[in-house]
Design a protein around this motif. Structure first.
Motif, PDB file in Angstrom:
ATOM      1  N   GLU A  71       0.831  -1.202   0.000  1.00  0.00           N
ATOM      2  CA  GLU A  71       0.000   0.000   0.000  1.00  0.00           C
ATOM      3  C   GLU A  71       0.867   1.254   0.000  1.00  0.00           C
ATOM      4  O   GLU A  71       0.554   2.241  -0.672  1.00  0.00           O
ATOM      5  CB  GLU A  71      -0.942  -0.009   1.208  1.00  0.00           C
ATOM      6  CG  GLU A  71      -2.048  -1.045   1.129  1.00  0.00           C
ATOM      7  CD  GLU A  71      -2.928  -0.871  -0.093  1.00  0.00           C
ATOM      8  OE1 GLU A  71      -3.277   0.300  -0.403  1.00  0.00           O
ATOM      9  OE2 GLU A  71      -3.251  -1.882  -0.744  1.00  0.00           O
ATOM     10  N   ARG A  75       1.157   4.266  -2.875  1.00  0.00           N
ATOM     11  CA  ARG A  75       1.055   5.690  -2.556  1.00  0.00           C
ATOM     12  C   ARG A  75       2.250   6.471  -3.075  1.00  0.00           C
ATOM     13  O   ARG A  75       2.125   7.640  -3.454  1.00  0.00           O
ATOM     14  CB  ARG A  75       0.943   5.886  -1.030  1.00  0.00           C
ATOM     15  CG  ARG A  75      -0.369   5.445  -0.423  1.00  0.00           C
ATOM     16  CD  ARG A  75      -0.520   6.010   0.978  1.00  0.00           C
ATOM     17  NE  ARG A  75       0.586   5.656   1.856  1.00  0.00           N
ATOM     18  CZ  ARG A  75       0.638   4.546   2.591  1.00  0.00           C
ATOM     19  NH1 ARG A  75      -0.351   3.682   2.546  1.00  0.00           N
ATOM     20  NH2 ARG A  75       1.675   4.313   3.372  1.00  0.00           N
ATOM     21  N   ASN A  76       3.409   5.834  -3.059  1.00  0.00           N
ATOM     22  CA  ASN A  76       4.634   6.535  -3.433  1.00  0.00           C
ATOM     23  C   ASN A  76       4.898   6.550  -4.934  1.00  0.00           C
ATOM     24  O   ASN A  76       5.611   7.435  -5.429  1.00  0.00           O
ATOM     25  CB  ASN A  76       5.836   5.905  -2.715  1.00  0.00           C
ATOM     26  CG  ASN A  76       6.024   6.455  -1.327  1.00  0.00           C
ATOM     27  OD1 ASN A  76       6.439   7.606  -1.151  1.00  0.00           O
ATOM     28  ND2 ASN A  76       5.706   5.659  -0.320  1.00  0.00           N
TER      29      ASN A  76
END
Length: 224
Positions: A71, A75-76
């Motif tokens: 996750e 996001r990155n």
């Protein structure tokens, strides 16, 4: 199937149309630094880490936290997307296939969000593809044939009038299990020696060679 006349050309994404190595490495470094307070890559990871799916990498690194790490990776990735590069000549190849009345499609093990990010950065419109299949569309992943079979279905294509293009062993195996030939490329994540033994229809070392295998001449002024 004659690759030069196949009406449908189904492409892998990473290592085939776009070079995501720097973006992937950037994402891993951010996750390892922010979540694990460690450097990437750790010494226990195999050399082919960039050919592995992120979920597989995190399962090897920290099985108990694999979902959390994945996750964080998702996001990155957008923060590193400016490092995505289009392989030179790839956009022209897609346009030339369409101009000749042929139908390119995209079948990738990557998730839809990151796929759309890559295409946007690379300047390839999703609308250019007759079909797009991503990780969310099938439970199975290549080398299982399910993603390619779904791509054929969505594109309204028959395996007898289609060819698959990819950079990995999983692409050759999935194409063959789908009743198709595969053209392998070696400018992605895998070397020729890892591919030739699996019997691809042809091996291309750059987009210019791939275009010739597909019966397409790159437009004037486009480098290999």
């Amino acid at each position: 199937m004659n690759a030069k006349t196949a009406r449908h050309v189904l492409f892998d994404l990473d290592g085939t149309l776009v070079d995501t190595r720097d973006a992937v490495e950037c994402s891993y470094r951010k996750v390892f630094a922010e979540v694990l307070d460690r450097d990437f890559p750790p010494p226990n990871l195999p050399a082919e880490v960039f050919a592995m799916r992120p979920a597989e990498v995190f399962q090897q690194v920290e099985p108990e936290r694999a979902e959390e790490l994945y996750e964080a990776y998702k996001r990155n990735y957008p923060k590193c997307s400016d490092r995505v590069r289009l392989f030179e000549g790839a956009a022209e190849l897609i346009r030339d296939l369409i101009a000749e009345g042929r139908k390119p499609s995209l079948v990738t093990n990557k998730g839809i969000e990151r796929t759309l990010i890559d295409l946007s950065v690379a300047g390839i419109s999703p609308e250019q593809f007759a079909a797009i299949v991503t990780a969310e569309d099938t439970v199975e992943r290549k080398p299982h044939p399910a993603p390619i079979l779904l791509g054929l279905e969505r594109a309204g294509a028959e395996a007898t009038d289609a060819i698959y293009v990819g950079d990995g062993p999983q692409d050759i195996l999935a194409a063959r299990a789908s009743g198709m030939d595969c053209i392998s490329v070696t400018y992605g994540f895998y070397q020729a020696e890892e591919l030739s033994g699996l019997g691809p229809l042809a091996i291309a070392t750059n987009i210019a060679e791939l275009s010739k295998e597909l019966g397409i001449g790159l437009r004037k002024g486009t480098a290999a």
